[in-house]
Design an enzyme around this catalytic site. Structure first.
Site, short mmCIF file in Angstrom:
data_model
loop_
_atom_site.label_atom_id
_atom_site.label_comp_id
_atom_site.label_asym_id
_atom_site.label_seq_id
_atom_site.Cartn_x
_atom_site.Cartn_y
_atom_site.Cartn_z
N TYR A 112 4.05 9.05 -11.06
CA TYR A 112 3.07 8.27 -10.27
C TYR A 112 2.32 7.28 -11.17
CZ TYR A 112 -0.79 7.70 -6.86
OH TYR A 112 -1.72 7.20 -5.98
N LYS A 115 2.40 3.22 -10.90
CA LYS A 115 1.18 2.44 -10.66
C LYS A 115 0.88 1.50 -11.84
CE LYS A 115 0.24 4.18 -6.61
NZ LYS A 115 0.50 3.38 -5.41
N ASN A 130 0.81 -1.23 0.00
CA ASN A 130 0.00 0.00 0.00
C ASN A 130 0.85 1.27 0.00
OD1 ASN A 130 -2.45 1.77 0.90
ND2 ASN A 130 -0.93 2.02 2.54
P1 NDP Z 1 -1.13 8.63 2.78
O1 NDP Z 1 -0.22 9.71 2.29
O2 NDP Z 1 -2.27 8.98 3.66
O3 NDP Z 1 -0.28 7.48 3.50
C1 NDP Z 1 0.84 6.95 2.85
C2 NDP Z 1 1.42 5.86 3.71
O4 NDP Z 1 2.53 5.28 3.01
C3 NDP Z 1 1.95 6.35 5.05
O5 NDP Z 1 1.64 5.39 6.04
C4 NDP Z 1 3.47 6.41 4.82
O6 NDP Z 1 4.24 6.19 6.00
C5 NDP Z 1 3.66 5.25 3.87
N1 NDP Z 1 4.89 5.34 3.11
C6 NDP Z 1 5.23 6.28 2.20
N2 NDP Z 1 6.47 6.01 1.70
C7 NDP Z 1 6.89 4.89 2.31
C8 NDP Z 1 8.07 4.11 2.25
N3 NDP Z 1 9.07 4.43 1.43
N4 NDP Z 1 8.18 3.01 3.05
C9 NDP Z 1 7.18 2.66 3.88
N5 NDP Z 1 6.03 3.35 3.99
C10 NDP Z 1 5.90 4.46 3.22
O7 NDP Z 1 -1.63 7.93 1.43
P2 NDP Z 1 -2.98 7.16 1.08
O8 NDP Z 1 -3.47 6.39 2.23
O9 NDP Z 1 -3.87 8.10 0.39
O10 NDP Z 1 -2.40 6.17 -0.04
C11 NDP Z 1 -2.19 4.78 0.17
C12 NDP Z 1 -1.96 4.14 -1.19
O11 NDP Z 1 -3.12 4.35 -2.00
C13 NDP Z 1 -0.80 4.75 -1.95
O12 NDP Z 1 -0.11 3.75 -2.66
C14 NDP Z 1 -1.48 5.69 -2.92
O13 NDP Z 1 -0.69 5.90 -4.07
C15 NDP Z 1 -2.75 4.94 -3.23
N6 NDP Z 1 -3.84 5.77 -3.73
C16 NDP Z 1 -4.36 6.80 -2.99
C17 NDP Z 1 -5.39 7.56 -3.50
C18 NDP Z 1 -6.01 8.69 -2.77
O14 NDP Z 1 -6.82 9.42 -3.36
N7 NDP Z 1 -5.73 8.88 -1.49
C19 NDP Z 1 -5.92 7.31 -4.86
C20 NDP Z 1 -5.33 6.20 -5.54
C21 NDP Z 1 -4.33 5.47 -4.98
P3 NDP Z 1 4.45 7.37 7.12
O15 NDP Z 1 3.12 7.48 7.82
O16 NDP Z 1 5.54 6.87 7.99
O17 NDP Z 1 4.80 8.61 6.35
#
Ligand code: NDP
Length: 241
Positions: free
Chosen positions: A153, A157, A88
């Site tokens: 991005y 994806k 994720n």
């Molecule tokens: P958030 O920004 O709310 O959360 C992202 C999470 O990813 C955080 O927990 C962060 O950790 C973690 N993270 C980022 N980089 C790393 C890394 N290198 N190693 C480990 N953990 C990492 O994002 P969302 O919940 O919105 O997104 C979750 C997924 O869903 C992503 O892949 C995103 O691309 C995808 N997505 C989201 C959409 C949206 O509209 N929100 C739409 C489509 C897809 P930490 O808390 O420590 O920073």
């Protein structure tokens, strides 16, 4: 039978948190990975415990093969089985392609796509001998259609989709299913600066999705209810196309 284990990368916030809570509710011991926001990941673990579940949080960068390799080795040696992996973790660094720095390209691609490699390969080595497992990766509508300002991005994806479909065909006879969930716009920190009101008009349901609406689909794909589903991309996007 030992309690099944799920690993959720980026499980501390947003969609990952909802997935962690959902899987804990389905009976999994959830390993909640985070990169730097430890307090948020600890909150996720408290939340799933408050709902009667169990789990722990582990900090490491999924894009860093040494860091993730060491952390995974420790987790895999300690847990009897690993039944679910949810890739994720993801980030954005938007900008027009001609202006995009190499760093913005690399960090976005490495988080989603190298992260898939770093996580999925070692976990599969545990799942294949078990003859059981489910890998779900979170892509995006952008990976299916492309999106202005998101070449890095969308590439990451789309790569995740190609890699998942390929691995799915390699593991289909070995008891391991590999699928992708492609969300549209979901209410998390990631879209804090997005022009949400403008985008809403492009969504047939005319609203933003909730993390739990993605998490329920992930839980379904991980369950026996999805026993004949592999190599698929399920969109959760309010009918965007
Ligand atoms: P958030 O920004 O709310 O959360 C992202 C999470 O990813 C955080 O927990 C962060 O950790 C973690 N993270 C980022 N980089 C790393 C890394 N290198 N190693 C480990 N953990 C990492 O994002 P969302 O919940 O919105 O997104 C979750 C997924 O869903 C992503 O892949 C995103 O691309 C995808 N997505 C989201 C959409 C949206 O509209 N929100 C739409 C489509 C897809 P930490 O808390 O420590 O920073």
């Amino acid at each position: 039978m030992p309690q099944p284990t799920a690993i959720v990368t980026g499980g501390g916030r947003g969609i990952g948190r909802a997935v962690s809570v959902e899987l804990a509710g389905a009976g999994y011991y959830v390993v909640v990975n985070y990169k730097s926001n430890a307090s948020s990941a600890e909150e996720t673990v408290e939340l799933l415990k408050a709902n009667g579940g169990d789990g722990e949080c582990v900090g490491f960068d999924v894009s860093n093969s040494d860091e993730s390799g060491k952390a995974l080795e420790e987790i895999l040696s300690r847990r009897k089985t690993v039944d679910v992996l949810v890739n994720n973790a993801g980030i954005t660094a938007d900008g027009l392609f001609v202006m995009m720095s190499e760093n913005d390209w690399d960090t976005v691609v490495n988080t989603s796509l190298k992260g898939f490699y770093n996580m999925t390969k070692p976990v599969l080595k545990k799942m294949i001998p078990q003859k059981r497992g489910s890998v779900v990766s979170i892509a995006s509508v952008a990976g299916l259609t492309g999106n202005r300002g998101q070449a890095n991005y969308a590439a990451a994806k789309a790569g995740l989709i190609g890699a998942s479909r390929s691995v799915a065909s390699e593991t289909a006879r070995l008891g391991v299913r590999v699928n992708v969930v492609a969300p549209g716009l979901i209410e998390t920190d990631m879209i804090r600066n997005a022009p949400v009101e403008n985008i809403k008009s492009l969504i047939p349901m005319a609203r933003i999705g909730k993390p739990a609406e993605v998490a329920r689909v992930v839980r379904f794909l991980c369950s026996e209810d999805a026993s004949y589903i592999t190599g698929q991309v399920i969109s959760v996007n309010g009918g965007m196309f």
